[in-house]
Every structure is written in structure tokens, then in C-alpha cells.
Design a protein around this motif. Sequence first.
Motif, PDB file in Angstrom:
ATOM      1  N   ILE A  62      57.767  27.660  -6.166  1.00 41.95           N
ATOM      2  CA  ILE A  62      58.661  28.658  -6.753  1.00 41.95           C
ATOM      3  C   ILE A  62      60.032  28.654  -6.079  1.00 41.95           C
ATOM      4  CG2 ILE A  62      59.005  31.139  -7.134  1.00 41.95           C
ATOM      5  CD1 ILE A  62      55.963  31.379  -7.399  1.00 41.95           C
ATOM      6  N   CYS A  63      60.067  28.485  -4.768  1.00 42.12           N
ATOM      7  CA  CYS A  63      61.310  28.693  -4.013  1.00 42.12           C
ATOM      8  C   CYS A  63      61.999  27.409  -3.562  1.00 42.12           C
ATOM      9  CB  CYS A  63      61.034  29.564  -2.783  1.00 42.12           C
ATOM     10  SG  CYS A  63      60.267  31.153  -3.145  1.00 42.12           S
ATOM     11  N   CYS A  64      61.285  26.298  -3.472  1.00 36.25           N
ATOM     12  CA  CYS A  64      61.865  25.066  -2.918  1.00 36.25           C
ATOM     13  C   CYS A  64      61.771  23.962  -3.957  1.00 36.25           C
ATOM     14  CB  CYS A  64      61.144  24.663  -1.630  1.00 36.25           C
ATOM     15  SG  CYS A  64      61.018  25.989  -0.402  1.00 36.25           S
ATOM     16  N   GLN A  65      62.702  23.946  -4.885  1.00 33.18           N
ATOM     17  CA  GLN A  65      62.642  23.000  -5.990  1.00 33.18           C
ATOM     18  C   GLN A  65      62.805  21.552  -5.532  1.00 33.18           C
ATOM     19  OE1 GLN A  65      61.800  23.858  -9.143  1.00 33.18           O
ATOM     20  NE2 GLN A  65      61.444  25.865  -8.216  1.00 33.18           N
ATOM     21  N   GLN A  66      63.597  21.305  -4.502  1.00 27.81           N
ATOM     22  CA  GLN A  66      63.783  19.934  -4.025  1.00 27.81           C
ATOM     23  C   GLN A  66      62.520  19.400  -3.342  1.00 27.81           C
ATOM     24  OE1 GLN A  66      67.261  19.997  -1.528  1.00 27.81           O
ATOM     25  NE2 GLN A  66      68.682  20.085  -3.258  1.00 27.81           N
ATOM     26  N   ASP A 175      61.707  34.087 -22.155  1.00 25.61           N
ATOM     27  CA  ASP A 175      62.175  32.984 -21.330  1.00 25.61           C
ATOM     28  C   ASP A 175      60.952  32.238 -20.810  1.00 25.61           C
ATOM     29  OD1 ASP A 175      63.231  31.259 -19.516  1.00 25.61           O
ATOM     30  OD2 ASP A 175      64.564  32.712 -18.565  1.00 25.61           O
ATOM     31  N   PRO A 176      60.687  31.007 -21.302  1.00 31.59           N
ATOM     32  CA  PRO A 176      59.478  30.277 -20.878  1.00 31.59           C
ATOM     33  C   PRO A 176      59.417  30.075 -19.365  1.00 31.59           C
ATOM     34  CG  PRO A 176      60.503  29.213 -22.765  1.00 31.59           C
ATOM     35  CD  PRO A 176      61.461  30.253 -22.307  1.00 31.59           C
ATOM     36  N   GLU A 177      60.566  29.786 -18.744  1.00 31.61           N
ATOM     37  CA  GLU A 177      60.576  29.558 -17.299  1.00 31.61           C
ATOM     38  C   GLU A 177      60.178  30.813 -16.536  1.00 31.61           C
ATOM     39  OE1 GLU A 177      60.864  27.682 -13.682  1.00 31.61           O
ATOM     40  OE2 GLU A 177      60.851  26.823 -15.696  1.00 31.61           O
ATOM     41  N   MET A 178      60.705  31.948 -16.946  1.00 37.14           N
ATOM     42  CA  MET A 178      60.369  33.198 -16.265  1.00 37.14           C
ATOM     43  C   MET A 178      58.924  33.613 -16.539  1.00 37.14           C
ATOM     44  SD  MET A 178      62.901  33.742 -14.457  1.00 37.14           S
ATOM     45  CE  MET A 178      62.137  35.185 -13.733  1.00 37.14           C
ATOM     46  N   ASP A 179      58.430  33.302 -17.746  1.00 40.13           N
ATOM     47  CA  ASP A 179      57.015  33.574 -18.036  1.00 40.13           C
ATOM     48  C   ASP A 179      56.110  32.744 -17.126  1.00 40.13           C
ATOM     49  OD1 ASP A 179      57.719  35.358 -19.990  1.00 40.13           O
ATOM     50  OD2 ASP A 179      57.513  33.920 -21.633  1.00 40.13           O
ATOM     51  N   LYS A 180      56.505  31.479 -16.897  1.00 43.51           N
ATOM     52  CA  LYS A 180      55.725  30.612 -16.014  1.00 43.51           C
ATOM     53  C   LYS A 180      55.739  31.145 -14.587  1.00 43.51           C
ATOM     54  CE  LYS A 180      55.418  25.752 -14.604  1.00 43.51           C
ATOM     55  NZ  LYS A 180      56.035  24.400 -14.754  1.00 43.51           N
ATOM     56  N   ARG A 181      56.918  31.555 -14.130  1.00 40.59           N
ATOM     57  CA  ARG A 181      57.018  32.105 -12.774  1.00 40.59           C
ATOM     58  C   ARG A 181      56.236  33.411 -12.650  1.00 40.59           C
ATOM     59  NH1 ARG A 181      63.342  31.351 -10.865  1.00 40.59           N
ATOM     60  NH2 ARG A 181      63.429  29.084 -11.078  1.00 40.59           N
ATOM     61  N   SER A 184      52.628  32.624 -12.144  1.00 41.51           N
ATOM     62  CA  SER A 184      52.386  32.134 -10.782  1.00 41.51           C
ATOM     63  C   SER A 184      52.396  33.282  -9.780  1.00 41.51           C
ATOM     64  CB  SER A 184      53.444  31.093 -10.396  1.00 41.51           C
ATOM     65  OG  SER A 184      53.347  29.951 -11.214  1.00 41.51           O
ATOM     66  N   ILE A 185      53.324  34.227  -9.975  1.00 39.84           N
ATOM     67  CA  ILE A 185      53.411  35.376  -9.071  1.00 39.84           C
ATOM     68  C   ILE A 185      52.160  36.235  -9.180  1.00 39.84           C
ATOM     69  CG2 ILE A 185      54.578  37.590  -8.772  1.00 39.84           C
ATOM     70  CD1 ILE A 185      56.012  35.441  -7.383  1.00 39.84           C
ATOM     71  N   ILE A 186      51.660  36.427 -10.399  1.00 37.47           N
ATOM     72  CA  ILE A 186      50.457  37.248 -10.593  1.00 37.47           C
ATOM     73  C   ILE A 186      49.268  36.613  -9.883  1.00 37.47           C
ATOM     74  CG2 ILE A 186      48.788  38.049 -12.308  1.00 37.47           C
ATOM     75  CD1 ILE A 186      51.148  38.399 -14.247  1.00 37.47           C
ATOM     76  N   LEU A 187      49.089  35.289 -10.057  1.00 37.73           N
ATOM     77  CA  LEU A 187      47.980  34.594  -9.398  1.00 37.73           C
ATOM     78  C   LEU A 187      48.142  34.637  -7.881  1.00 37.73           C
ATOM     79  CD1 LEU A 187      45.429  32.857  -9.593  1.00 37.73           C
ATOM     80  CD2 LEU A 187      46.907  30.850  -9.760  1.00 37.73           C
ATOM     81  N   LEU A 188      49.372  34.415  -7.409  1.00 34.94           N
ATOM     82  CA  LEU A 188      49.637  34.429  -5.971  1.00 34.94           C
ATOM     83  C   LEU A 188      49.295  35.776  -5.362  1.00 34.94           C
ATOM     84  CD1 LEU A 188      50.961  33.343  -3.345  1.00 34.94           C
ATOM     85  CD2 LEU A 188      53.146  34.137  -4.256  1.00 34.94           C
ATOM     86  N   PHE A 189      49.765  36.847  -5.986  1.00 32.50           N
ATOM     87  CA  PHE A 189      49.552  38.168  -5.404  1.00 32.50           C
ATOM     88  C   PHE A 189      48.117  38.652  -5.601  1.00 32.50           C
ATOM     89  CE2 PHE A 189      54.031  38.389  -4.864  1.00 32.50           C
ATOM     90  CZ  PHE A 189      54.201  39.273  -3.805  1.00 32.50           C
ATOM     91  N   THR A 190      47.456  38.169  -6.629  1.00 32.02           N
ATOM     92  CA  THR A 190      46.058  38.557  -6.796  1.00 32.02           C
ATOM     93  C   THR A 190      45.198  37.981  -5.683  1.00 32.02           C
ATOM     94  OG1 THR A 190      46.377  38.564  -9.197  1.00 32.02           O
ATOM     95  CG2 THR A 190      44.126  38.599  -8.405  1.00 32.02           C
ATOM     96  N   ILE A 191      45.438  36.710  -5.339  1.00 37.40           N
ATOM     97  CA  ILE A 191      44.642  36.054  -4.304  1.00 37.40           C
ATOM     98  C   ILE A 191      45.051  36.504  -2.905  1.00 37.40           C
ATOM     99  CG2 ILE A 191      44.164  33.822  -3.221  1.00 37.40           C
ATOM    100  CD1 ILE A 191      44.148  32.594  -5.992  1.00 37.40           C
ATOM    101  N   SER A 192      46.353  36.347  -2.574  1.00 33.61           N
ATOM    102  CA  SER A 192      46.791  36.706  -1.220  1.00 33.61           C
ATOM    103  C   SER A 192      46.783  38.215  -1.018  1.00 33.61           C
ATOM    104  CB  SER A 192      48.189  36.140  -0.950  1.00 33.61           C
ATOM    105  OG  SER A 192      49.109  36.590  -1.919  1.00 33.61           O
ATOM    106  N   GLY A 193      47.038  38.980  -2.085  1.00 35.80           N
ATOM    107  CA  GLY A 193      46.995  40.443  -1.961  1.00 35.80           C
ATOM    108  C   GLY A 193      45.591  40.944  -1.683  1.00 35.80           C
ATOM    109  N   SER A 194      44.594  40.380  -2.375  1.00 35.57           N
ATOM    110  CA  SER A 194      43.212  40.781  -2.109  1.00 35.57           C
ATOM    111  C   SER A 194      42.796  40.393  -0.697  1.00 35.57           C
ATOM    112  CB  SER A 194      42.268  40.148  -3.136  1.00 35.57           C
ATOM    113  OG  SER A 194      42.242  38.728  -2.990  1.00 35.57           O
ATOM    114  N   PHE A 195      43.292  39.230  -0.226  1.00 34.36           N
ATOM    115  CA  PHE A 195      43.003  38.809   1.145  1.00 34.36           C
ATOM    116  C   PHE A 195      43.556  39.821   2.144  1.00 34.36           C
ATOM    117  CE2 PHE A 195      44.573  36.749   5.002  1.00 34.36           C
ATOM    118  CZ  PHE A 195      43.421  36.160   5.482  1.00 34.36           C
ATOM    119  N   ILE A 196      44.808  40.220   1.970  1.00 30.85           N
ATOM    120  CA  ILE A 196      45.439  41.153   2.904  1.00 30.85           C
ATOM    121  C   ILE A 196      44.733  42.504   2.883  1.00 30.85           C
ATOM    122  CG2 ILE A 196      47.554  42.475   3.321  1.00 30.85           C
ATOM    123  CD1 ILE A 196      49.111  39.997   2.391  1.00 30.85           C
TER     124      ILE A 196
END
Length: 272
Positions: A62-66, A175-181, A184-196
Motif C-alpha cells: 500500500i505504501c511503498c510502490q517502488q 474509484d477502482p484503486e481506492m476500492d482495492k485499497r 486491503s485495509i479491511i483485511l489488514l485491520f481485521t487480522i492485525s486488529g484482532s491480534f492486538i
Amino acid sequence: MAAADFLVVLSDVMLRWLIMYFPVSFLDITYVCSLVTVLIPATTMNSVWLTVAFTFDRFVAICCQQLKTNYCTEKTAIMIIVTVSMLSYIESIPWYFKFQSRYIFNNLPWFCVIKPDYYTSIFWVSYGIFHRVLSPLLPFVIILVLNTLTVRHVFIASKARRRLQKDSDSEKPSDPEMDKRRKSIILLFTISGSFIILWSPYNTCFLYQRIALMFEYPPLSPAAGTIGYLLQLLSTCTNTCIYTVTQTQFREQLKVVVKIPFTLIFKSKQLM
């Protein structure tokens, strides 16, 4: 991650309780129960650090495109999974030497008793602190930092894209790009948020116990420690459920795995 969490359930739940509630079985042989003592922290650390690896993977995507082009590949994923798993099991090997046998019967050592020098040895004290820092204190901090940076990047990028769309008078409904992001954010926060969330009570109990020993505070009640431990175990079940709910490819592959025994039975009947 789902496989690593399943190994935690096998070792830390099933094997531990089998030893406790079914005494004088092969699991009480000193070699076996020492090995189980290694598997419990090893599988837990593997699960924890794979969650960290997943969080870092989403951060890069998400943050480091290069860096994304070279890092977010199947080859890199395999290398990270193998490395994290190997290091997790190697780091837990010293726990095998924590115990000694209670007695020897027919030249076979039975039961696991903690060695007397475990409580006084500088090595064991240092190793115990090192192990607790690796799992889960350091992963806890890393996940919080990476999630904060990811959210900050998405928030800034979203504002910039909305500004550009407004300036270009775009009438596209989405916006397809923002929908994709967003997915990804929902999956990220669901997994790492439940862990925390599920690891927080365990971390709090661990830190309080260490502070209580240093400053002679009253100890926590056994119920608080038990609740923290149960929530920590529950965190190993959430990733599989999350993947099942959110990931289409995971559901399809899970169906294939479930169908394998029935397919083999059907083919064997046809051959007969």
C-alpha cells in the motif's frame, strides 16, 4: 498463517490438555513432554511473526510502490514463510533443556520436572526475557507502528485522489484503486486488529507480573491470567475464520482440501 494457527491449536491446546488430563501416557515420557514444551512456544511464535510478516507485506503493497514490485512476489512470500518458521522453531529449542526426569523406569525417563537452576541461572532469566520480548511484546509494537503508517498513507492518498477527481470533474461513481485499497485495509485491520485486541490482556498481565515482582505489588488473581491466556489462544483461531469469510481463493482451496477424502473413497469404490 491458517496452518500455523492450526499447529498452535494442536500443540498448545490438544497436547497440553492431554498431558494434564490423561496422566501416565506416552506423552509423560521425559523426551516427549520436553518436545511438546518446545512445540508450544515455537508454534505460537511462528503464528505471531507470520502476522507481523503479513502486516509488513500489506504496508509495502500500500505504501511503498517502488519496493512493491520486487517484494510482493510469490518467491519472496515463500522465502519469508520458510525463514520465519525455521527461526521460530530454532529459537524455542532451549526450552527442551528446561526439564529433567522425575524418575527412571525400565531405563526410560518419565515426567518433566523443572531443573533447580532454571530459577537461578542467568542464562534462563535472560533467555526468558528475550523470548517474551520476541513474542509478543516486539510484534505488538511493530504491528501498531505499521498499521499507523499504513492508515496515514491511505488517508493522505485518499484526500489527494479526491482532490484530483474534483478538479477533473470526474463523474465516475467509484474509484477502482481506492476500492482495492479499502479492501486491503479491511483485511489488514481485521487480522492485525484482532491480534492486538486478543493479545492485549495477556501482555498486560505479563507486564504487571514483572512490575509486581520488582516493586512488591500484590499479584494478579489467577482468573485474570487465565482469561488472558484463553484470549491469546483464541487469537490463533481468528485468522482462519477471517480468511474463510473474506478470501474467495482461500474458500475455494479449502473446499478442494475437504473434498479430497471423499474423492479418494469414491475412486477406491470404482476400482473395486
